[in-house]
Design an enzyme around this catalytic site. Structure first.
Site, PDB file in Angstrom:
ATOM      1  CB  SER A   1      -1.063 -21.129  -3.201  1.00  0.00           C
ATOM      2  OG  SER A   1      -1.144 -20.288  -4.318  1.00  0.00           O
TER       3      SER A   1
ATOM      4  CG  ASP B   1      -3.488 -12.852   0.437  1.00  0.00           C
ATOM      5  OD1 ASP B   1      -3.631 -12.749   1.675  1.00  0.00           O
ATOM      6  OD2 ASP B   1      -2.792 -13.717  -0.108  1.00  0.00           O
TER       7      ASP B   1
ATOM      8  CG  ASP C   1       0.955 -16.456 -11.222  1.00  0.00           C
ATOM      9  OD1 ASP C   1       1.088 -16.847 -12.399  1.00  0.00           O
ATOM     10  OD2 ASP C   1       0.408 -17.135 -10.344  1.00  0.00           O
TER      11      ASP C   1
ATOM     12  NE  ARG D   1      -1.777 -15.162 -12.507  1.00  0.00           N
ATOM     13  CZ  ARG D   1      -2.736 -15.886 -11.921  1.00  0.00           C
ATOM     14  NH1 ARG D   1      -3.797 -16.245 -12.613  1.00  0.00           N
ATOM     15  NH2 ARG D   1      -2.639 -16.246 -10.671  1.00  0.00           N
TER      16      ARG D   1
END
Ligand code: ARG
Length: 402
Positions: free
Chosen positions: A175, A14, A124, A95
């Site tokens: 994921s 991605d 996220d 994050r």
């Protein structure tokens, strides 16, 4: 004017596609920033070069492992951070740190946009965007997967058409997000919450096996910070890494749960966090020995609030700073040793000792040497229970005891 975009780059499909996608759609120069938060796997230099082959004008790799361990995992340990009593907020911690460095890089490269590869369904995206906005409100944020129709199919065709150096078929059905504090596995067959996890999805932990010989660990803490393992001085990063290996070998820290996301969805999550679970278990027990009761009771509420705040992406909120100040103060005296047995999927505390211990043998013992004056208990209970007794008498008189 040409846009300059700093992209949070993982090296995966991605974000690799996002480089070309953003260059084209936004007429942008893309600066790829990859953060090493102890996720292991691919060599960071390979990832750095891949971004350049995918069309990035600059590619930066940042080693954030120690900063992550010291500034993010350690406060989480002191807060015994377990969201919904189970999840050690693995992704929630990385994050804000990554966001902080994206902002620094954006300022260094004079970028006006920051981009990330999150979808519109998870936590996220919130963590990135709230953090970035808190640190530099002038930056524009875009998420190509969420905002500009970069679906998985389109990403694969884009990669093939443009000959991007990524193996599109190698993308896992799950994921996965991982760092030194733990690993999260979602989607694929796990979305049927009746399906049991299969052994294949795990990588930080071996299957628990009670036939293996147990492993005994000695933790030493100073004011809530782990400072030595088995008598050998360690940094926070070393402590986590060592325990990931040792507790992981015994299948400790596997978590399978349905979780309440901030965006309102309940989702199936499987985690493995052997080091985090071993450390939190040891830290909690040492707190039980050294922390005064009222403080400990209140701190449990603070810990939970801290955890929810961090889970919800509010790392840079003033409340987190204030709660951290409370926790830091409360941790004074959480000093001493914990002995733990790692075996068959469990981390079991088997001993504790501390110079700052509030455990008094003389008060606790039922044997000779007892210094607790039991005769005082009778009067204490009488007065302690007085209001309940008065109310009960009143209710019996007027409401048949109801
Ligand atoms: N549900 C967890 C959280 O919100 C894990 C997220 C993992 N992220 C990912 N992109 N797979 O913290």
């Amino acid at each position: 004017m040409k846009n300059r975009v700093v992209l949070a780059y993982s090296g995966g499909l991605d974000t690799s596609v996002a480089i070309g996608w953003l260059s084209r759609d936004l007429n942008a120069d893309v600066i790829a920033v990859a953060a090493d938060v102890g996720q292991g796997g691919e060599d960071m230099e390979v990832i750095r070069k891949r971004a350049l082959s995918c069309g990035a004008v600059e590619s930066v790799v940042l080693d954030l492992k120690n900063e992550f361990a010291d500034e993010y995992c350690l406060p989480a340990l002191k807060a015994n951070a377990l969201y919904m009593d189970r999840y050690p907020v693995v992704s929630s911690l990385s994050r804000p740190l990554i966001s902080k460095h994206l902002v620094t890089e954006a300022q260094r490269f004079n970028a006006n946009v920051v981009a990330h590869g999150c979808t519109g369904k998870g936590n996220d995206q919130v963590r990135f965007e709230v953090s970035i906005a808190a640190l530099d409100p002038s930056l524009k944020i875009i998420a190509p997967v969420r905002d500009s129709g970069m679906t998985r199919d389109k990403a694969i065709s884009f990669a093939t058409e443009n000959n991007l150096p990524i193996e599109v078929n190698k993308k896992s059905p799950y994921s996965i997000d991982q760092n030194v504090w733990g690993r999260a596995i979602e989607t694929g067959f796990l979305e049927d919450i009746w399906n049991a996890p299969i052994e294949d999805i795990y990588s930080y932990t071996a299957a628990p096996n009670t036939n293996n010989a147990p492993d005994e660990v000695l933790f030493s803490f100073q004011n809530g910070t782990p400072v030595a393992i088995d008598g050998k001085t360690v940094s926070m990063l070393e402590a986590i890494t060592l325990l990931n290996a040792r507790a992981g070998a015994h299948g400790i820290g596997r978590i399978d749960m349905v979780e309440d996301r901030l965006v309102g969805i309940k989702s199936r999550e499987v985690y493995e966090a052997p080091g985090a679970i071993a450390l939190i278990t040891a830290h909690q027990e040492l707190s039980n020995v050294t922390m005064e009761r009222e403080l400990a009771r209140f701190k449990r509420q603070v810990d939970q609030r801290w955890t929810e705040l961090v889970y919800d992406g509010l790392w840079f909120a003033p409340l987190r700073r204030s709660l951290d100040a409370f926790i830091e103060n409360a941790e004074q005296g959480v000093t001493g040793d914990i002995r733990m047995m790692l075996h068959g999927g469990r981390a079991t505390v088997t001993g504790r000792r501390s110079e700052e211990s509030l455990y008094s043998f003389e008060l606790a013992t039922y044997d000779t040497g007892d210094q607790f004056d039991q005769s005082m208990a009778k009067g204490f209970i009488e007065i302690f229970g007085l209001t309940t007794k008065l109310a009960a008498l009143r209710d019996r008189k007027f409401r048949n005891g109801k």
